[in-house]
Design a protein around this motif. Structure first.
Motif, PDB file in Angstrom:
ATOM      1  N   ASN A 194       0.780  -1.239   0.000  1.00 51.62           N
ATOM      2  CA  ASN A 194       0.000   0.000   0.000  1.00 51.62           C
ATOM      3  C   ASN A 194       0.810   1.287   0.000  1.00 51.62           C
ATOM      4  OD1 ASN A 194      -2.225  -1.713   0.270  1.00 51.62           O
ATOM      5  ND2 ASN A 194      -3.339  -0.081   1.292  1.00 51.62           N
ATOM      6  N   LEU A 195       1.958   1.271  -0.676  1.00 49.49           N
ATOM      7  CA  LEU A 195       2.695   2.520  -0.832  1.00 49.49           C
ATOM      8  C   LEU A 195       2.087   3.271  -2.019  1.00 49.49           C
ATOM      9  CD1 LEU A 195       6.360   1.223  -0.413  1.00 49.49           C
ATOM     10  CD2 LEU A 195       4.887   2.291   1.314  1.00 49.49           C
ATOM     11  N   ILE A 196       2.189   4.598  -1.973  1.00 46.59           N
ATOM     12  CA  ILE A 196       1.643   5.388  -3.081  1.00 46.59           C
ATOM     13  C   ILE A 196       2.700   5.457  -4.182  1.00 46.59           C
ATOM     14  CG2 ILE A 196       0.789   7.678  -3.741  1.00 46.59           C
ATOM     15  CD1 ILE A 196      -0.257   7.840  -0.797  1.00 46.59           C
ATOM     16  N   PRO A 197       2.363   4.944  -5.388  1.00 44.61           N
ATOM     17  CA  PRO A 197       3.362   4.797  -6.458  1.00 44.61           C
ATOM     18  C   PRO A 197       3.967   6.117  -6.907  1.00 44.61           C
ATOM     19  CG  PRO A 197       1.297   3.682  -7.039  1.00 44.61           C
ATOM     20  CD  PRO A 197       1.036   4.446  -5.784  1.00 44.61           C
ATOM     21  N   ALA A 198       3.212   7.217  -6.792  1.00 41.67           N
ATOM     22  CA  ALA A 198       3.706   8.502  -7.301  1.00 41.67           C
ATOM     23  C   ALA A 198       4.636   9.191  -6.306  1.00 41.67           C
ATOM     24  CB  ALA A 198       2.534   9.419  -7.643  1.00 41.67           C
ATOM     25  N   LEU A 199       4.772   8.614  -5.097  1.00 42.38           N
ATOM     26  CA  LEU A 199       5.633   9.239  -4.086  1.00 42.38           C
ATOM     27  C   LEU A 199       6.889   8.406  -3.858  1.00 42.38           C
ATOM     28  CD1 LEU A 199       3.012  10.235  -1.336  1.00 42.38           C
ATOM     29  CD2 LEU A 199       3.840  11.620  -3.253  1.00 42.38           C
ATOM     30  N   THR A 200       7.995   9.075  -3.553  1.00 42.15           N
ATOM     31  CA  THR A 200       9.226   8.355  -3.205  1.00 42.15           C
ATOM     32  C   THR A 200       9.061   7.723  -1.827  1.00 42.15           C
ATOM     33  OG1 THR A 200      10.180  10.273  -2.113  1.00 42.15           O
ATOM     34  CG2 THR A 200      10.644  10.025  -4.471  1.00 42.15           C
ATOM     35  N   ALA A 201      10.052   6.886  -1.459  1.00 41.46           N
ATOM     36  CA  ALA A 201       9.991   6.213  -0.159  1.00 41.46           C
ATOM     37  C   ALA A 201       9.864   7.230   0.973  1.00 41.46           C
ATOM     38  CB  ALA A 201      11.233   5.357   0.033  1.00 41.46           C
ATOM     39  N   VAL A 202      10.713   8.252   0.960  1.00 46.13           N
ATOM     40  CA  VAL A 202      10.696   9.211   2.067  1.00 46.13           C
ATOM     41  C   VAL A 202       9.379   9.995   2.075  1.00 46.13           C
ATOM     42  CG1 VAL A 202      11.888  11.137   0.911  1.00 46.13           C
ATOM     43  CG2 VAL A 202      12.117  10.821   3.389  1.00 46.13           C
ATOM     44  N   GLU A 203       8.830  10.283   0.904  1.00 49.60           N
ATOM     45  CA  GLU A 203       7.545  10.994   0.845  1.00 49.60           C
ATOM     46  C   GLU A 203       6.403  10.119   1.360  1.00 49.60           C
ATOM     47  OE1 GLU A 203       8.685  13.837  -3.005  1.00 49.60           O
ATOM     48  OE2 GLU A 203       7.584  11.968  -3.304  1.00 49.60           O
ATOM     49  N   ASN A 204       6.460   8.826   1.019  1.00 44.49           N
ATOM     50  CA  ASN A 204       5.453   7.890   1.528  1.00 44.49           C
ATOM     51  C   ASN A 204       5.466   7.846   3.056  1.00 44.49           C
ATOM     52  OD1 ASN A 204       3.652   5.961  -0.113  1.00 44.49           O
ATOM     53  ND2 ASN A 204       5.477   6.122  -1.401  1.00 44.49           N
ATOM     54  N   VAL A 205       6.680   7.795   3.626  1.00 41.85           N
ATOM     55  CA  VAL A 205       6.795   7.678   5.085  1.00 41.85           C
ATOM     56  C   VAL A 205       6.407   8.997   5.757  1.00 41.85           C
ATOM     57  CG1 VAL A 205       8.380   7.191   6.986  1.00 41.85           C
ATOM     58  CG2 VAL A 205       8.535   5.865   4.881  1.00 41.85           C
ATOM     59  N   ALA A 206       6.716  10.115   5.092  1.00 44.66           N
ATOM     60  CA  ALA A 206       6.419  11.430   5.674  1.00 44.66           C
ATOM     61  C   ALA A 206       4.928  11.756   5.604  1.00 44.66           C
ATOM     62  CB  ALA A 206       7.230  12.509   4.962  1.00 44.66           C
ATOM     63  N   LEU A 207       4.233  11.110   4.662  1.00 48.93           N
ATOM     64  CA  LEU A 207       2.833  11.481   4.400  1.00 48.93           C
ATOM     65  C   LEU A 207       1.923  11.469   5.632  1.00 48.93           C
ATOM     66  CD1 LEU A 207       0.872  12.324   2.119  1.00 48.93           C
ATOM     67  CD2 LEU A 207       0.312   9.894   1.853  1.00 48.93           C
ATOM     68  N   PRO A 208       1.921  10.386   6.426  1.00 58.42           N
ATOM     69  CA  PRO A 208       1.015  10.425   7.587  1.00 58.42           C
ATOM     70  C   PRO A 208       1.330  11.565   8.545  1.00 58.42           C
ATOM     71  CG  PRO A 208       2.374   8.413   7.591  1.00 58.42           C
ATOM     72  CD  PRO A 208       2.578   9.086   6.289  1.00 58.42           C
ATOM     73  N   LEU A 209       2.607  11.945   8.658  1.00 56.89           N
ATOM     74  CA  LEU A 209       2.969  13.068   9.529  1.00 56.89           C
ATOM     75  C   LEU A 209       2.436  14.367   8.950  1.00 56.89           C
ATOM     76  CD1 LEU A 209       6.701  12.185  10.314  1.00 56.89           C
ATOM     77  CD2 LEU A 209       4.712  11.826  11.787  1.00 56.89           C
ATOM     78  N   GLU A 210       2.623  14.538   7.636  1.00 57.65           N
ATOM     79  CA  GLU A 210       2.174  15.773   6.995  1.00 57.65           C
ATOM     80  C   GLU A 210       0.651  15.900   7.075  1.00 57.65           C
ATOM     81  OE1 GLU A 210       4.091  17.293   3.538  1.00 57.65           O
ATOM     82  OE2 GLU A 210       5.617  15.721   3.598  1.00 57.65           O
ATOM     83  N   LEU A 211      -0.036  14.753   6.896  1.00 59.42           N
ATOM     84  CA  LEU A 211      -1.499  14.763   7.004  1.00 59.42           C
ATOM     85  C   LEU A 211      -1.920  15.211   8.398  1.00 59.42           C
ATOM     86  CD1 LEU A 211      -2.617  11.487   5.189  1.00 59.42           C
ATOM     87  CD2 LEU A 211      -2.883  13.848   4.407  1.00 59.42           C
ATOM     88  N   ASP A 212      -1.035  14.943   9.350  1.00 60.35           N
ATOM     89  CA  ASP A 212      -1.357  15.293  10.725  1.00 60.35           C
ATOM     90  C   ASP A 212      -0.879  16.705  11.077  1.00 60.35           C
ATOM     91  OD1 ASP A 212      -2.716  14.254  12.940  1.00 60.35           O
ATOM     92  OD2 ASP A 212      -0.818  14.055  14.030  1.00 60.35           O
TER      93      ASP A 212
END
Ligand SMILES: Nc1ncnc2c1ncn2[C@@H]1O[C@H](COP(=O)(O)OP(=O)(O)O)[C@@H](O)[C@H]1O
Ligand SMILES: [Mg+2]
Lengths: 243, 198
Positions: free
Chosen positions: A100-118
């Motif tokens: 369930n990683l987002i294909p359009a995002l890099t690894a670091v962007e995928n991991v950062a996403l839940p933090l940014e959403l928060d």
């Protein structure tokens, strides 16, 4: 944030019934379970026994018909929808079979996403995400897209995402399902290590070999816990002592 | 596998004393196969009788060293080259127990299956703990552990399979009753005959 002292996840006499009357399906019947920090509990059982229902309830994605679900001491049933959503973002991480990683995002962007959403500022989120990738041993993949990674690498990134920030509850649904046995073992080792380092985990798997990494294995059938290994006692470690 | 071949394999490195062989045997196979000194010396005596090892005098404290003979080395390589046949392993007590349980009136076979599965899952957890604790480069020990882990896993899968099979057969013989414990006695008599026939 001061960690809550009791279990990170607690289910009290939880039942979940889908539908009503003649056609009602009892997906879970009176299940109680507690998982504390440093603990991994595995759930096994035939298909339809209620494993996914259990994970959905634990993750606040579904609500019990009867009973209570508490995450870090908070009864989800007493919280507003927005509060549950917030708790889900901040405290709970998910690892699925298909990464369930987002294909359009890099690894670091995928991991950062839940933090940014928060609402964590972008730079800080990135820094924490980089740190999380380092902790699962794939710092060098930070700039890569999921399509350019092996299954095992993607699952490591997914584990980093599940545990980034203050998340202390990992819910894993067949996280090794799509991996070969050697890579699957590496992922289980990593999940175990991250949990030992200060998280609580609930793992659904149909492979006993992977359930072996848990502290306790619960076996579901028709929504009930029919077998339970309990926790390992010291007396059990005979093999270890004689070595 | 026999202790014989295990000792021959250890002696391939060079001559050793009996107590040394015992230690190294246990180290290579983990705690899975504890040997006592008596077993080691009995086996060495037989190997010497068969010309596969040779006693090499004794040291100042009277300990006898053993060395591999050419025949011993040939036997060792023959063993490595021959696949282990499942048929030559001891009979599976668990399978026999379950088969017999279905023929004995009043025995709850489902409960036996569940109890066994829990026990095997505990073993699996214990083996996994040993694997977690093992040194990454301890290859012999890791191989032995993996073998035991995969066998335990296979047993769990087989038990799952037995459980569904039992559920299916109790549904077809007594549709209203889900578990074997409630089956009427004459039902068991029927299974009894079948069991005895094979
Ligand atoms: N939304 C739903 N509506 C009706 N029945 C459902 C729903 N979700 C799950 N179930 C039923 O609940 C039972 C348990 O399902 P599930 O938790 O998915 O089991 P598992 O993950 O162990 O395969 C099954 O009988 C399933 O058909
Ligand atoms: Mg499911």
């Amino acid at each position: 944030m001061t960690p809550h002292a009791g279990p990170v996840l607690e289910l009290r006499e939880v039942s979940r019934v889908h539908g009503q009357g003649e056609t009602a399906v009892h997906a879970l019947r009176g299940l109680s379970l507690a998982v504390t920090t440093g603990e991994l509990v595995a759930v096994m059982g035939p298909s339809g026994s209620g494993k996914s229902t259990l994970l959905h309830l634990a993750g606040g994605l579904d609500s019990p018909t009867v009973g209570e679900v508490l995450v870090e001491g908070q009864d989800l049933g007493t919280l507003s929808k927005a509060a549950v959503a917030g708790l889900r973002r901040r405290s709970i991480g998910y690892v699925f079979q298909d990464f369930n990683l987002i294909p359009a995002l890099t690894a670091v962007e995928n991991v950062a996403l839940p933090l940014e959403l928060d609402g964590v500022p972008s730079r800080r989120a990135r820094k924490e995400a980089t740190q999380a990738l380092a902790e699962v041993g794939v710092k060098e993949l930070a700039g890569r897209f999921p399509d350019d990674m092996s299954g095992g690498q993607q699952q490591r990134v997914a584990i980093a995402r599940a545990l980034v920030g203050d998340r202390r509850l990992v819910l894993a649904d067949e996280p090794t399902g799509a991996l070969d046995s050697e890579t699957g073992e590496a992922v289980m080792r990593l999940l175990r290590a991250r949990i030992d380092a200060g998280a609580a985990g609930l793992l659904v798997t149909h492979e006993a070999r992977h359930a072996g990494w848990a502290d306790r294995i619960v076996f579901l059938r028709d929504g009930r816990a029919v077998d339970d290994t309990g926790y390992a006692s010291d007396a059990e470690s005979l093999l270890e002592e004689s070595r | 596998m026999s202790i014989r071949h295990g000792l021959l394999a250890l002696l391939d490195e060079g001559p050793k004393y009996g107590y040394q062989l015992r230690q190294e045997f246990e180290r290579a196979t983990g705690a899975t196969w504890p040997l006592n000194v008596g077993q080691v010396y009995t086996t060495l005596t037989r190997l010497e009788r068969d010309g596969l090892v040779r006693g090499e005098g004794s040291d100042e404290s009277g300990r006898v060293g053993y060395a591999l003979t050419d025949e011993g080395r040939t036997e060792l390589h023959r063993w490595f080259a021959t696949p282990i046949s499942r048929e030559t392993r001891p009979r599976d007590e668990l399978a026999i127990k379950l088969a017999l349980a279905t023929t004995v009136p009043g025995v709850d076979v489902t409960a036996i299956v569940q109890g066994q599965r829990t026990s095997t899952l505990r073993t699996l957890r214990e083996l996994t703990r040993l694997k977690k604790a093992a040194a990454e480069d301890d290859l012999p020990w890791l191989l032995v552990l993996d073998s035991m882990i995969f066998q335990a896993e296979a047993e769990v899968r087989w038990l799952d399979h037995c459980e569904s099979r039992l559920a299916r057969s109790s549904r077809s013989t007594a549709p209203a009753r889900p578990s074997a414990e409630n089956r009427p006695a004459d039902d068991h008599t029927a299974t009894d005959h079948e069991g005895v026939r094979r």
